[in-house]
Motif scaffolding. Structure first.
Motif, mmCIF file in Angstrom:
data_model
loop_
_atom_site.group_PDB
_atom_site.id
_atom_site.type_symbol
_atom_site.label_atom_id
_atom_site.label_comp_id
_atom_site.label_asym_id
_atom_site.label_seq_id
_atom_site.Cartn_x
_atom_site.Cartn_y
_atom_site.Cartn_z
ATOM 1 N N SER A 1 -0.382 7.457 -7.303
ATOM 2 C CA SER A 1 -1.491 8.391 -7.091
ATOM 3 C C SER A 1 -1.644 9.394 -8.229
ATOM 4 N N ASP B 1 0.833 -1.209 0.000
ATOM 5 C CA ASP B 1 0.000 0.000 0.000
ATOM 6 C C ASP B 1 0.868 1.260 0.000
ATOM 7 N N PHE B 2 2.000 1.195 0.690
ATOM 8 C CA PHE B 2 2.911 2.341 0.677
ATOM 9 C C PHE B 2 3.468 2.556 -0.722
ATOM 10 N N GLN C 1 6.073 5.793 -9.271
ATOM 11 C CA GLN C 1 5.670 7.129 -9.727
ATOM 12 C C GLN C 1 5.872 7.281 -11.227
ATOM 13 N N LYS D 1 8.520 2.892 -4.224
ATOM 14 C CA LYS D 1 7.461 3.909 -4.348
ATOM 15 C C LYS D 1 7.836 4.936 -5.421
ATOM 16 N N LEU E 1 1.220 4.314 -3.198
ATOM 17 C CA LEU E 1 1.089 5.771 -3.122
ATOM 18 C C LEU E 1 1.806 6.443 -4.290
#
Length: 236
Positions: free
Chosen positions: A100, A93-94, A153, A149, A97
């Motif tokens: 997003s 879940d981290f 992106q 993460k 992010l």
């Protein structure tokens, strides 16, 4: 592409200056300098968190000052040196992010998003940690999760503040090879800071060296360990 045009960075007064420096996609750049020399300040200036004292920064030919925070985040992923305090969040879940910017209004992950996250965890060798809570990870594992993460992106440029600091030798070499492959095979611009001169490879890396005497950052397409020590760590 990131262009630094005669910038001066700092807070109440100038900490470092540059001439004209271009950071191109497809390359790995290592920023080397003493503790407290201004490496993190440079990174924060590039992503717009800290205002320049003078000069200008362009990202893909657009002035940094003309870009919104979201537009900068769509072009540059930043991995800070310290892991952000996050409680009761699982690794997967981290990492999610980082998607997003690409999800719909409700933030729902598509099958494509889920697949990308899975592939990134496989690439970094952390798939077995996907259901672990980030608070239960070691410092080295958290570092890899932060990088995952940033990869999620999906930006052209990735900036990493001391990404090798908490990794053992084998994991440092492994991560460095992965960053090199990302630059070469996915045409990304990778910029990271490090104190580990031994990991630098003049055949695969370029260098931003901080001269503490002149308070300057200079770009070297290639450099030797001896030259790095002479410039960045001169004898008093």
């Amino acid at each position: 592409m990131i262009r630094l045009d005669n910038i001066s960075i700092g807070y109440a007064q100038s900490l470092l200056t540059t001439g004209s420096i271009e950071l191109q996609s497809g390359n790995v750049y290592i920023l080397i300098g003493k503790n407290g020399a201004g490496k993190t300040t440079l990174f924060k200036s590039i992503i717009g968190q800290t205002s320049l004292i003078s000069g200008a920064i362009q990202i893909d030919s657009a002035p940094l000052t003309s870009l919104t925070t979201k537009e900068i985040a769509s072009k540059i992923a930043f991995v800070p040196a310290n892991f952000p305090p996050v409680d009761y969040m699982r690794v997967k879940d981290f990492i999610a992010l980082g998607r997003s910017l690409h999800t719909n209004f409700f933030g729902h992950l598509s099958n494509k998003d889920e697949g990308q996250i899975q592939n990134i965890m496989k690439l970094l060798g952390i798939l077995d940690l996907k259901d672990a809570f980030v608070t239960d990870l070691s410092d080295g594992q958290r570092q890899l999760v932060s990088i995952a993460k940033a990869l999620a992106q999906d930006t052209e440029t990735i900036i990493l503040d001391e990404p090798l600091a908490y990794l053992d030798y084998s994991n440092r070499r492994s991560l460095l090879e992965k960053l090199e492959n990302l630059a070469e095979n996915q045409n990304k611009c990778i910029l990271f800071s490090s104190h580990d001169i031994e990991i630098s490879n003049p055949d695969k890396h370029q260098f931003l060296l901080i001269d503490p005497v002149k308070n300057e950052i200079n770009h070297f397409a290639t450099s030797t360990g001896k030259e790095i020590i002479q410039i960045c760590f001169p004898k008093n």
